[in-house]
Write an enzyme that holds these catalytic residues in place. Structure first.
Site, PDB file in Angstrom:
ATOM      1  N   ARG A  96      23.497  45.724  68.468  1.00  0.00           N
ATOM      2  CA  ARG A  96      24.928  45.423  68.553  1.00  0.00           C
ATOM      3  C   ARG A  96      25.310  44.570  67.349  1.00  0.00           C
ATOM      4  O   ARG A  96      24.812  43.452  67.198  1.00  0.00           O
ATOM      5  CB  ARG A  96      25.234  44.677  69.857  1.00  0.00           C
ATOM      6  CG  ARG A  96      26.667  44.233  69.933  1.00  0.00           C
ATOM      7  CD  ARG A  96      27.039  43.533  71.249  1.00  0.00           C
ATOM      8  NE  ARG A  96      28.408  43.074  71.107  1.00  0.00           N
ATOM      9  CZ  ARG A  96      28.825  41.825  71.283  1.00  0.00           C
ATOM     10  NH1 ARG A  96      27.984  40.887  71.680  1.00  0.00           N
ATOM     11  NH2 ARG A  96      30.077  41.505  71.077  1.00  0.00           N
ATOM     12  N   HIS A 141      34.816  40.519  65.972  1.00  0.00           N
ATOM     13  CA  HIS A 141      34.052  39.339  66.382  1.00  0.00           C
ATOM     14  C   HIS A 141      34.560  38.148  65.559  1.00  0.00           C
ATOM     15  O   HIS A 141      33.866  37.594  64.726  1.00  0.00           O
ATOM     16  CB  HIS A 141      32.548  39.567  66.193  1.00  0.00           C
ATOM     17  CG  HIS A 141      31.672  38.657  67.002  1.00  0.00           C
ATOM     18  ND1 HIS A 141      30.703  39.110  67.876  1.00  0.00           N
ATOM     19  CD2 HIS A 141      31.614  37.312  67.067  1.00  0.00           C
ATOM     20  CE1 HIS A 141      30.088  38.069  68.438  1.00  0.00           C
ATOM     21  NE2 HIS A 141      30.619  36.960  67.955  1.00  0.00           N
ATOM     22  N   GLU A 186      34.738  38.374  73.249  1.00  0.00           N
ATOM     23  CA  GLU A 186      35.139  37.118  73.881  1.00  0.00           C
ATOM     24  C   GLU A 186      36.582  36.719  73.605  1.00  0.00           C
ATOM     25  O   GLU A 186      36.847  35.740  72.893  1.00  0.00           O
ATOM     26  CB  GLU A 186      34.200  35.988  73.457  1.00  0.00           C
ATOM     27  CG  GLU A 186      32.769  36.248  73.850  1.00  0.00           C
ATOM     28  CD  GLU A 186      31.837  35.072  73.576  1.00  0.00           C
ATOM     29  OE1 GLU A 186      32.287  34.097  72.953  1.00  0.00           O
ATOM     30  OE2 GLU A 186      30.689  35.126  73.996  1.00  0.00           O
ATOM     31  N   ASN A 325      29.082  38.690  78.258  1.00  0.00           N
ATOM     32  CA  ASN A 325      28.283  37.693  77.539  1.00  0.00           C
ATOM     33  C   ASN A 325      28.089  36.530  78.494  1.00  0.00           C
ATOM     34  O   ASN A 325      29.072  35.997  79.025  1.00  0.00           O
ATOM     35  CB  ASN A 325      29.018  37.166  76.299  1.00  0.00           C
ATOM     36  CG  ASN A 325      29.107  38.196  75.184  1.00  0.00           C
ATOM     37  OD1 ASN A 325      28.624  39.319  75.322  1.00  0.00           O
ATOM     38  ND2 ASN A 325      29.711  37.803  74.081  1.00  0.00           N
ATOM     39  N   TYR A 327      25.869  32.802  79.116  1.00  0.00           N
ATOM     40  CA  TYR A 327      24.923  31.819  78.597  1.00  0.00           C
ATOM     41  C   TYR A 327      24.596  30.689  79.569  1.00  0.00           C
ATOM     42  O   TYR A 327      23.479  30.208  79.609  1.00  0.00           O
ATOM     43  CB  TYR A 327      25.486  31.169  77.322  1.00  0.00           C
ATOM     44  CG  TYR A 327      25.488  32.079  76.119  1.00  0.00           C
ATOM     45  CD1 TYR A 327      24.406  32.113  75.248  1.00  0.00           C
ATOM     46  CD2 TYR A 327      26.573  32.905  75.851  1.00  0.00           C
ATOM     47  CE1 TYR A 327      24.399  32.938  74.136  1.00  0.00           C
ATOM     48  CE2 TYR A 327      26.578  33.735  74.745  1.00  0.00           C
ATOM     49  CZ  TYR A 327      25.490  33.754  73.890  1.00  0.00           C
ATOM     50  OH  TYR A 327      25.483  34.586  72.802  1.00  0.00           O
ATOM     51  N   GLU A 397      25.480  39.843  75.513  1.00  0.00           N
ATOM     52  CA  GLU A 397      24.890  38.655  74.881  1.00  0.00           C
ATOM     53  C   GLU A 397      24.271  37.770  75.937  1.00  0.00           C
ATOM     54  O   GLU A 397      24.867  37.535  76.992  1.00  0.00           O
ATOM     55  CB  GLU A 397      25.949  37.799  74.154  1.00  0.00           C
ATOM     56  CG  GLU A 397      26.331  38.289  72.788  1.00  0.00           C
ATOM     57  CD  GLU A 397      27.355  37.377  72.103  1.00  0.00           C
ATOM     58  OE1 GLU A 397      27.290  36.146  72.276  1.00  0.00           O
ATOM     59  OE2 GLU A 397      28.225  37.929  71.406  1.00  0.00           O
TER      60      GLU A 397
END
Ligand code: GBH
Length: 494
Positions: A96, A141, A186, A325, A327, A397
């Protein structure tokens, strides 16, 4: 005697279950990710235009902690074949990466397509395909052409057309070879991050600007989705979605449950509900809350801009899968009277009067904001299904930063523990179709510059050849991908 046998049989069954659980289902895809500004360098080669990141790092000294820029970064503009090499050694199913809008369209508009930009991405895509690696391409991005920013960027309603024109060019050039597309990475950072001075263009206007941006980002995504869906899908059968970043938010105490639901709607569902819900439009509780609050503030209409029935229809259902994504996690509690809300997005959701905190047992390694709570991923995946039904989910991600060393045991356990939660979620019946490690290699980590390192590979930024070296985590991840399971020895000889 008999009951002992039962216990043993039960224990064996449990062990077998656990063993099965450790295998990824057939068809599950593994990849690694990067983003144009974070790795490419070559910021002013050929006819490339200036992006908002080029602009801010050159005009706002101190915006980046270590005073660095992405001018050269990993120099992937020149060294993309080195990237192919490490991807091949790693053994990923897909890579990606993102296209830099001003590299392909130097002035942001589609009247002039850069031959050099076209050649660069074309060669990268061909190189991936030649190695059996599928390209997963992100169109945006965070590197908007600066001259579009000068026209108001994502707050100007015309950005919807500008982005659609850009997407059309990218599809025209690459859709014959690229089957998976992410329109925007995002949007919560593209809007809230950008208008809270966290990322470029570094403005402060989260009360109006960020909310206008939200509407336009959703429409831009939707129009790009429709272009692909109508003009390219019938020919190539590829898929398009948008990548949303979500922290797992949980109430600090039972009393904070309602506030947590509102904080989730403001921070995350504002970007997902209009696309993925059956009803479309803004999340209902948030919509009512913003209308009430705006009225109290004396505005003639809600600061959360209205969506027309046509816009709601256009945005609703503009996806082929859900891209996530993920985290980290936070707990949510109410802002106390007189308490100053934190500036960063991961400290507060002040619009709804919420404070975000973490639990003591959630350790962090290389980044303060990134508290490790693997179970949060499983909760987040379950919440996605609860909200949007049985949608297929691609994790676009996941990863962590860790100290500057090749023996990155913290990252090995992070990936292992989060992947274990992916397996458990699959057991829950969630359709997780793939996992993407952030990041392929150390790179320009936005405000942190090169001090924060998310890579599976180390990059020697003092060496003009930007030598890439596999860390322990790359070797671990390679073993996971080879065996399609978590049954691997975590202690790897270096
Ligand atoms: C992802 O966002 C991004 O998609 C990726 O580009 C990034 O490298 C990765 O995270 C790791 O951060 O230092 O002031 O800019 C996840 C959200 C965005 C949270 C950047 C931390 C740092 C704030 N991250 N943010 S700042």
């Amino acid at each position: 005697m008999c009951s002992r046998a039962v216990v043993i049989v039960l224990a064996l069954t449990r062990a077998l279950e656990v063993a099965c659980l450790k295998n990824f289902p057939p068809g599950f895809r593994f990849g690694a990710a990067s983003a144009a500004y974070q790795i490419e360098g070559g910021w002013n080669v050929s006819d490339k235009g200036e992006s908002i990141w080029d602009h801010i790092v050159h005009t706002r000294p101190g915006f980046v902690a270590d005073l660095s820029t992405g001018d050269e970064a990993c120099d992937s503009y020149h060294l993309w074949e080195e990237d192919l090499k490490i991807l091949e050694e790693l053994g990923v199913d897909f890579y990606r990466f993102s296209i830099s809008w001003p590299r392909l369209l130097p002035n942001g508009f589609s009247n002039h397509i850069s031959e050099d930009g076209c050649r660069y991405y074309s060669a990268l895509i061909d190189g991936l395909l030649a190695r059996g690696i599928a390209p997963v391409v992100t169109l945006y991005h965070w590197d908007l052409p600066q001259n579009l920013q000068n026209l108001g960027g994502w707050t100007n309603p015309l950005v919807v057309e500008w982005f659609a024109d850009y997407a059309r060019v990218a599809f025209f050039l690459f859709a014959d070879r690229v089957n998976t597309w992410i329109t925007i990475n995002e949007p919560c950072f593209v809007c809230d991050g950008a208008y809270r001075d966290i990322i470029a263009p570094g403005l402060k206007d989260h009360e109006i600007g960020a909310l206008l941006c939200t509407k336009h980002v959703l429409l831009a995504h939707a129009v790009a989705y429709r272009i692909y869906d109508e003009e390219y899908k019938p020919i190539y059968g590829g898929e398009v979605s948008i990548t949303n970043q979500e922290f797992w938010l949980e109430p600090k105490t039972e009393a904070d449950l309602e506030l947590t639901l509102l904080a989730r709607e403001y921070a995350f569902s504002r970007y997902t509900y209009p696309i993925f819900s059956a009803e479309g439009g803004w999340p209902p509780t948030l919509k009512a809350y913003m209308a009430r609050k705006s009225e109290q503030e004396g505005y003639p209409r809600s600061r959360l801009p209205a969506l027309t029935p046509e816009e709601i229809q256009m945005i609703k259902g503009s996806f082929d899968f859900f891209a996530l994504n993920h985290y980290t996690s936070r707990t949510v509690r109410a802002l106390k009277p007189g308490e100053q809300p934190g500036h960063y997005m991961f400290e507060s959701v002040e619009e709804v009067g919420a404070v975000l905190e973490s639990k003591e047992q959630w350790a962090s390694d290389g980044s303060e904001w990134l508290k490790v709570n693997p179970e949060g991923l499983r909760h987040n995946l379950n919440l996605t299904r609860q909200l949007y039904g049985d949608v297929r989910i691609l994790i676009t991600e996941n990863g962590c930063s860790s100290a500057d060393t090749l023996n990155d045991t913290g990252r090995v356990s992070y990936i292992r523990d989060y992947l274990e939660q992916v397996l458990l979620s699959i057991e829950d019946g969630i359709k997780v179709i793939g996992y993407t490690a952030w990041s392929l290699m150390d790179n320009f980590e936005w405000r942190d510059g090169y001090q924060t390192r998310f890579g599976l590979h180390a990059v020697d930024f003092t060496d003009p050849r930007r030598t890439r070296t596999a860390k322990a985590s790359a070797k671990y991840y390679r073993n996971v991908m080879r065996s399609r399971s978590l049954h691997v020895d975590h202690k790897i000889e270096l």
